[in-house]
Design a protein around this motif. Sequence first.
Motif, PDB file in Angstrom:
ATOM      1  N   TRP A   9      41.125  56.969  31.792  1.00 37.22           N
ATOM      2  CA  TRP A   9      40.789  55.434  30.772  1.00 37.22           C
ATOM      3  C   TRP A   9      39.635  55.154  31.174  1.00 37.22           C
ATOM      4  O   TRP A   9      39.108  54.024  32.081  1.00 37.22           O
ATOM      5  CB  TRP A   9      41.630  53.914  32.034  1.00 37.22           C
ATOM      6  CG  TRP A   9      41.752  53.303  30.358  1.00 37.22           C
ATOM      7  CD1 TRP A   9      41.169  51.972  31.002  1.00 37.22           C
ATOM      8  CD2 TRP A   9      41.896  52.580  29.684  1.00 37.22           C
ATOM      9  NE1 TRP A   9      41.104  50.990  30.252  1.00 37.22           N
ATOM     10  CE2 TRP A   9      41.172  51.706  29.105  1.00 37.22           C
ATOM     11  CE3 TRP A   9      42.136  53.186  28.056  1.00 37.22           C
ATOM     12  CZ2 TRP A   9      40.796  50.837  27.994  1.00 37.22           C
ATOM     13  CZ3 TRP A   9      42.337  52.813  27.463  1.00 37.22           C
ATOM     14  CH2 TRP A   9      42.019  51.659  26.816  1.00 37.22           C
ATOM     15  N   GLY A  87      47.369  53.469  29.291  1.00 37.10           N
ATOM     16  CA  GLY A  87      49.147  52.817  29.455  1.00 37.10           C
ATOM     17  C   GLY A  87      50.109  53.766  29.389  1.00 37.10           C
ATOM     18  O   GLY A  87      50.013  55.196  30.144  1.00 37.10           O
ATOM     19  N   GLU A  88      51.222  53.707  28.480  1.00 45.55           N
ATOM     20  CA  GLU A  88      52.517  55.116  29.177  1.00 45.55           C
ATOM     21  C   GLU A  88      53.058  54.832  28.394  1.00 45.55           C
ATOM     22  O   GLU A  88      53.273  54.037  27.241  1.00 45.55           O
ATOM     23  CB  GLU A  88      53.342  53.782  30.320  1.00 45.55           C
ATOM     24  CG  GLU A  88      52.796  53.519  31.815  1.00 45.55           C
ATOM     25  CD  GLU A  88      53.527  53.188  33.054  1.00 45.55           C
ATOM     26  OE1 GLU A  88      54.412  52.177  32.461  1.00 45.55           O
ATOM     27  OE2 GLU A  88      53.964  53.665  33.677  1.00 45.55           O
ATOM     28  N   ASP A  90      57.411  55.136  26.491  1.00 39.53           N
ATOM     29  CA  ASP A  90      58.863  55.961  27.390  1.00 39.53           C
ATOM     30  C   ASP A  90      59.326  56.972  25.952  1.00 39.53           C
ATOM     31  O   ASP A  90      58.881  56.799  25.581  1.00 39.53           O
ATOM     32  CB  ASP A  90      59.292  54.598  27.292  1.00 39.53           C
ATOM     33  CG  ASP A  90      59.740  53.830  27.711  1.00 39.53           C
ATOM     34  OD1 ASP A  90      59.205  54.001  29.341  1.00 39.53           O
ATOM     35  OD2 ASP A  90      59.607  52.894  27.803  1.00 39.53           O
ATOM     36  N   LYS A 107      59.502  57.933  32.041  1.00 40.17           N
ATOM     37  CA  LYS A 107      58.364  57.681  31.169  1.00 40.17           C
ATOM     38  C   LYS A 107      57.189  58.178  31.920  1.00 40.17           C
ATOM     39  O   LYS A 107      56.776  58.598  33.000  1.00 40.17           O
ATOM     40  CB  LYS A 107      57.928  56.218  32.038  1.00 40.17           C
ATOM     41  CG  LYS A 107      56.919  55.173  32.226  1.00 40.17           C
ATOM     42  CD  LYS A 107      56.922  53.616  32.914  1.00 40.17           C
ATOM     43  CE  LYS A 107      58.160  53.116  32.137  1.00 40.17           C
ATOM     44  NZ  LYS A 107      57.735  52.281  30.630  1.00 40.17           N
ATOM     45  N   SER A 109      52.670  59.095  31.883  1.00 40.19           N
ATOM     46  CA  SER A 109      51.631  58.569  32.256  1.00 40.19           C
ATOM     47  C   SER A 109      50.270  58.601  31.519  1.00 40.19           C
ATOM     48  O   SER A 109      50.611  59.262  31.164  1.00 40.19           O
ATOM     49  CB  SER A 109      51.635  57.500  33.576  1.00 40.19           C
ATOM     50  OG  SER A 109      51.799  58.604  34.156  1.00 40.19           O
ATOM     51  N   ALA A 110      49.397  58.002  31.742  1.00 42.22           N
ATOM     52  CA  ALA A 110      47.907  58.744  31.255  1.00 42.22           C
ATOM     53  C   ALA A 110      47.687  60.212  31.968  1.00 42.22           C
ATOM     54  O   ALA A 110      48.233  60.435  33.467  1.00 42.22           O
ATOM     55  CB  ALA A 110      47.197  58.088  31.893  1.00 42.22           C
ATOM     56  N   HIS A 112      49.654  63.311  30.792  1.00 42.48           N
ATOM     57  CA  HIS A 112      50.549  64.077  31.077  1.00 42.48           C
ATOM     58  C   HIS A 112      50.452  63.950  29.217  1.00 42.48           C
ATOM     59  O   HIS A 112      50.558  62.828  28.181  1.00 42.48           O
ATOM     60  CB  HIS A 112      51.309  63.035  31.401  1.00 42.48           C
ATOM     61  CG  HIS A 112      51.773  63.435  32.871  1.00 42.48           C
ATOM     62  ND1 HIS A 112      51.236  62.370  33.778  1.00 42.48           N
ATOM     63  CD2 HIS A 112      51.712  64.303  33.621  1.00 42.48           C
ATOM     64  CE1 HIS A 112      51.415  62.337  34.591  1.00 42.48           C
ATOM     65  NE2 HIS A 112      52.279  63.781  34.599  1.00 42.48           N
ATOM     66  N   GLY A 135      51.891  49.306  29.911  1.00 43.37           N
ATOM     67  CA  GLY A 135      51.180  49.955  31.005  1.00 43.37           C
ATOM     68  C   GLY A 135      49.991  49.551  31.374  1.00 43.37           C
ATOM     69  O   GLY A 135      49.271  48.029  31.545  1.00 43.37           O
TER      70      GLY A 135
END
Length: 139
Positions: A9, A87-88, A90, A107, A109-110, A112, A135
Amino acid sequence: RRQPPRGLWDRKLYQKMIGQQDKGIRRAGEDNQHLAGVMRASHVLRDLPDKARLLLARRAELLVMEHLDHVFSRGDYADACYIVLAGEVDLIVPDATDSKLDMRLSKVSAGHSIGDLALLRPEAPRVHHAVATLGPFPK
C-alpha cells in the motif's frame, strides 16, 4: 537479487497511477515494476518469469472499490484475475433462499489474488461472490 517491492500500500503511488489511468496517460516504467513486484508475492503469479509479470503489469487495470462493492458475483463469467493491493476481499457463497444464510469462505488480504479460475478456464462462471471490505487502509 532485486530489492523487494515497496510496501503493497503506497497511497501516493496508487493515487498517481489511478489519476493517470483515468486521464489515459501511460504508466511509468517504475510503476509497472512495482506492480510486477506485487505480482511476485501472489501464489498464482510468483513462478512466472519476470518479463511475463512485467507484461501483465503493463496491461493491468487498477480498480478502486468502495466498502461492500462486489468485485464479481456468483454466475459472472471469469474474465479477469484480481490482485488485492490494499484492504480485504471477502469470498462469499450465497444462499439460494436467504441472504442472511450466506457463508463467508475466506477473507483475502493485500498481496493475494482472487478469481484465479479466469487464468485456467476463461469464461467459466464464478462460483462465489467477491466483496470488497475496508480492511487496514492507512489514513
